[in-house]
Design an enzyme around this catalytic site. Structure first.
Site, PDB file in Angstrom:
ATOM      1  CD1 TRP A 124     -14.251  12.561  -4.457  1.00 35.22           C
ATOM      2  CD2 TRP A 124     -16.220  13.609  -4.512  1.00 35.22           C
ATOM      3  NE1 TRP A 124     -15.225  11.655  -4.086  1.00 35.22           N
ATOM      4  CE2 TRP A 124     -16.435  12.270  -4.108  1.00 35.22           C
ATOM      5  CE3 TRP A 124     -17.319  14.462  -4.617  1.00 35.22           C
ATOM      6  CZ2 TRP A 124     -17.711  11.776  -3.804  1.00 35.22           C
ATOM      7  CZ3 TRP A 124     -18.584  13.972  -4.324  1.00 35.22           C
ATOM      8  CH2 TRP A 124     -18.766  12.642  -3.925  1.00 35.22           C
ATOM      9  CG  ASP A 131     -13.906  18.843  -0.790  1.00 32.05           C
ATOM     10  OD1 ASP A 131     -13.989  18.445   0.384  1.00 32.05           O
ATOM     11  OD2 ASP A 131     -14.485  18.279  -1.745  1.00 32.05           O
ATOM     12  CE  LYS A 179     -15.712  11.300   1.586  1.00 27.86           C
ATOM     13  NZ  LYS A 179     -16.108   9.974   1.103  1.00 27.86           N
TER      14      LYS A 179
END
Length: 362
Positions: A103, A173, A197
């Site tokens: 990511w 993030d 999530k």
């Protein structure tokens, strides 16, 4: 329904059963108005209350006193990868990124198409088995910002503490670990997180942005790609993902009602210890894929000795009601995502299954 699955999906992920039941009850008739919340105007007082309440709950849970705005955006974290350099990287500035896995790599590649970037630190040499030490991070005094990925969902690694970048804005993030533990938001100029999530269903992205960053954003961008657009309109510039925000509101209330972030962290550590103990106590039958000091509270990754055994593990686990244990397609092996809404009982059942599988196949 007599039994719910043991849901270890990485995202979209488990939601609290209490939240699902309340949403089910209110689905057709929201608070006695004779309509579903999906049928009403986002300008209505009923929806504005949900929107405002969710923003206030995020500030309350994270202990944000003042100086930050909470925005509800669309496009997922992947859109944030582009919006951040577009808004905050000025000509002649480089943006620093800590490379910790898939990511972080995606964020870097998106930023490279917009401006100059540099790798401020990297875990690549270790095969992303560890988060770089905070002292390894290069913070250039003239950098536009330094970006970190708090938790690597695919690798299963997580920052134990966050770096101090001084006067250079720190951007994080936190998509896969937001609200799993207390966070000192004052360390960050901007935090962003896709909801699917740990916050709720897919469709809404939370951005927590410091006021001074808002004042320095680029003015030449399309309207929808400017953070200021959403700040001025309280995230209601255009039609928001109404149902996603509504479910997130319920999840935030559930977290608060269960003791807040201190309680979430305590429960999460107890849950993940069950599974990490099954790995560490297996005599090498299970191999953890991340070094101990970089292990995630949200995504536990591990391997077994052969591809044949791993296929058997997945097959038998599915027969026992476990869902989502197959690792990401880019890395394979096994992954158990233990987000806030995953019950302790599910983690206990997985640890017991792992011990039983080892005894039968070791």
């Amino acid at each position: 329904m007599t039994k719910r699955a043991y849901n270890f999906n990485a995202g979209p992920a488990a939601l609290p059963l209490e939240v699902l039941r309340q949403a089910q009850e209110e689905f057709v008739d929201f608070q006695g108005i004779g309509m579903s919340i999906m049928e009403i105007s986002h300008r209505s007082k009923q929806y504005e209350q949900v929107n405002d309440e969710a923003q206030a709950l995020i500030k309350e849970l994270l202990g944000i006193k003042s100086g930050y705005e909470v925005l509800f955006l669309q496009g997922g974290a992947s859109t944030q990868f582009a919006m951040i350099p577009m808004n905050f990287q000025k000509p002649g500035q480089a943006a620093g990124y800590v490379l910790t896995g898939s990511w972080a790599d995606k964020a870097i590649k998106e930023a490279q198409g917009i401006g100059e970037t540099y790798v401020a630190a990297s875990g690549q040499a270790s095969g992303f088995r560890r988060i770089p030490d905070l002292g390894e991070i290069e913070v250039r005094p003239d950098a536009a910002y330094v970006h970190i990925t708090s938790n690597e969902t695919i690798a299963g690694s997580q920052y134990a503490a966050y770096p101090d970048t001084g006067s250079v804005p720190l951007i994080g993030d936190l998509s896969s670990d937001i609200l799993c533990r207390p966070v000192d938001v004052s360390k960050f100029a901007l935090i962003y997180a896709g909801a699917q999530k740990n916050l709720g269903p897919s469709g809404v992205t939370v951005s927590i942005i410091r006021d001074d960053l808002l004042q320095n954003e680029a003015k030449h961008l399309p309207t929808m790609l400017r953070y200021g657009t959403h700040s001025k309109s309280k995230s209601l510039y255009n039609t928001p993902p109404v149902y996603s925000v509504y479910i997130m509101n319920l999840v935030l209330k559930w977290i608060k009602g269960n003791g807040g972030l201190e309680a979430m962290e305590r429960i999460n550590r107890d849950k993940t210890k069950l599974i990490y103990d099954a790995i560490d106590g297996s005599g090498g039958f299970y191999q953890g894929l991340v070094e101990a000091d970089s292990r995630s509270l949200m995504n536990i990754t591990f391997a077994i000795g052969s591809e044949e055994l791993e296929k058997k593990f997945i097959q038998e686990s599915e027969q026992q009601g476990f869902v989502g244990l197959k690792g990401h397609r880019d890395v394979g092996h096994m992954r158990a995502s233990t987000y806030n809404a995953v019950p302790y009982e599910s983690c206990k059942a997985l640890a017991e299954f792992m011990n039983d599988f080892r005894q039968r196949n070791g």
